[in-house]
Design an enzyme around this catalytic site. Structure first.
Site, short mmCIF file in Angstrom:
data_model
loop_
_atom_site.label_atom_id
_atom_site.label_comp_id
_atom_site.label_asym_id
_atom_site.label_seq_id
_atom_site.Cartn_x
_atom_site.Cartn_y
_atom_site.Cartn_z
N ASP A 24 -35.46 31.14 64.23
CA ASP A 24 -36.49 31.30 65.27
C ASP A 24 -37.56 30.20 65.14
O ASP A 24 -38.02 29.64 66.13
CB ASP A 24 -37.10 32.71 65.26
CG ASP A 24 -37.46 33.21 63.87
OD1 ASP A 24 -37.14 32.52 62.88
OD2 ASP A 24 -38.07 34.29 63.77
N ASP A 37 -24.70 26.91 68.62
CA ASP A 37 -24.43 26.88 70.06
C ASP A 37 -25.74 26.86 70.82
O ASP A 37 -25.96 26.05 71.72
CB ASP A 37 -23.60 28.11 70.45
CG ASP A 37 -23.29 28.14 71.93
OD1 ASP A 37 -22.89 27.10 72.46
OD2 ASP A 37 -23.49 29.20 72.56
C1 IPM Z 1 -19.81 25.09 73.54
C2 IPM Z 1 -19.54 26.14 74.60
C3 IPM Z 1 -18.51 27.13 74.06
C4 IPM Z 1 -19.12 27.81 72.85
C5 IPM Z 1 -18.04 28.18 75.10
C6 IPM Z 1 -17.52 27.53 76.35
C7 IPM Z 1 -17.03 29.12 74.51
O1 IPM Z 1 -20.72 26.75 75.01
O2 IPM Z 1 -18.87 24.35 73.17
O3 IPM Z 1 -20.94 24.98 73.08
O4 IPM Z 1 -19.84 28.81 72.97
O5 IPM Z 1 -18.84 27.35 71.74
MN MN Z 2 -22.52 25.94 74.09
#
Ligand code: IPM
Ligand code: MN
Length: 361
Positions: free
Chosen positions: A222, A246
């Site tokens: 965070d 992500d």
């Molecule tokens: C990424 C994308 C993917 C993830 C999705 C499309 C599954 O957002 O490559 O960052 O969450 O890893």
């Molecule tokens: Mn992503």
């Protein structure tokens, strides 16, 4: 050199942007005398439509036989509006990451001088931003079991799991990268709450003595979400779990002015894969408006990381930089000027790679 490249263009804008990266690789081949063979294979929604499987066995075989993989994007609105769909394009990407054991996703964030005013953040904050996320890619809450619904369907659950081995191999990539850079490694976790995060800390702490030149710090996710945009220049290499990575790398892309220019490399035991960090942007598919630079810069990472072709990679990066300076910009970056199309940007960069400084006829 001779090399076989698997090209998994996927859905949405994937095919358009990947075609520009292929163009640029062909220009590299012509100028530097390399012979790249491209092998297209379906993944994601197009693969579901073609054969009912988002990551067909035949695609996996092509990846395994290749020297590197160039990936576009997967995802389609049709599936987003139906939460009960059993097959989703994204499963293709996740299955591929697992099957190819692509456990480390390297996502650099840097600022092109000519785009500095495209960022919503103040110039003084971002000018010196240059950091790399190493995101764990085949474990954590994305893959942990059990997952699903309770019998009556009123509860859902996902499981976050990490083993010491998974953390260690990921951290090693982070340490090695840090050694080649400013020697600072930040471990991003939520160790004040999560058991998996405490395992991450303990595992990395035990590795610190192997890398005495690297200074390691541990920060909560965070807090990093805030500091990353407040003090981006203070970071060098950051390592983190799948879901945190992500989220934070999407956030980091804002620093650069557009998500459409951020490349990545996924490293593992079998073959390396290179892909933009952006998604399939289905609303833009087929309209020749998407920015191909993330895919083109992923191709530059491919040249350097998969084949050690540093001069060639530099030629691609310099051509991209020149295109930006020359105002060759797609709609996401062209403010107050007529935007260039996806294919036209690809042509410009490929021409600049092939014959630097020679204007397009
Ligand atoms: C990424 C994308 C993917 C993830 C999705 C499309 C599954 O957002 O490559 O960052 O969450 O890893
Ligand atoms: Mn992503």
């Amino acid at each position: 050199m001779d090399a076989n490249l698997a090209v998994l263009a996927g859905d949405g804008i994937g095919p358009e942007v990947t075609a520009q990266a292929v163009k640029v690789l062909q220009a590299v081949g012509a100028r530097f005398d390399h012979n790249f063979s491209f092998h297209q294979a379906p993944i994601g929604g197009v693969a579901i439509n073609a054969c009912g499987n988002p990551y067909p066995e035949s695609t996996h075989e092509i990846c395994l036989k290749s020297d590197a993989v160039l990936f576009g994007a997967v995802g389609d609105l049709k599936y987003d509006s139906d939460p009960s769909a059993e097959l989703r394009p994204e499963q293709g990407l996740l299955q591929m990451r697992k099957a190819l054991s692509l456990y480390a996703n390297v996502r650099p964030t840097f600022v092109f001088p000519s785009l500095i005013d495209r960022s919503p953040l103040q110039r003084a904050r971002i000018e010196k931003a240059d950091f790399i996320f190493v995101r764990e890619l085949t474990g954590g809450i994305y893959f942990g079991e059990p997952r699903g619904r309770s019998e009556n369907g009123s509860t859902a659950f996902d499981t976050a799991v990490y083993s010491k081995g998974e953390v260690e191999r990921l951290a090693r990539i982070g340490f090695e990268l840090a050694l080649k850079r400013r020697r600072k490694l930040t471990v991003v976790d939520k160790a004040n709450v999560l058991a998996t995060s405490r395992l991450w800390r303990e595992t990395v702490q035990n590795m610190e003595s192997e890398y005495p030149e690297v200074s390691v710090c541990y920060e909560f996710v965070d807090a990093v979400a805030m500091r990353l945009i407040q003090w981006p220049a203070t970071y060098d290499v950051l390592i983190t779990a799948n879901l945190f990575g992500d989220i934070l790398t999407d956030e980091a892309s804002v620093i650069t002015g557009s998500m459409g220019i951020m490349p990545s490399a996924s490293l593992g035991d079998l073959v390396e894969l290179f892909e933009p960090i952006h998604g399939s942007y289905p609303q833009a598919a087929g309209r020749d408006i998407a920015n191909p630079l993330a895919s083109i810069l992923s191709a530059a990472m491919l040249l350097e990381m998969a084949f050690g072709l540093k001069t060639e990679a530099l030629a691609v990066r310099q051509a991209v930089e020149k295109s930006l300076e020359a105002g060759v910009l797609t709609a996401d970056l062209a403010v107050g000027k007529a935007p260039w199309g996806t294919a036209a940007v690809g042509d410009w960069v490929a021409r600049e790679v092939h014959s630097p400084g020679v204007p397009l006829q």
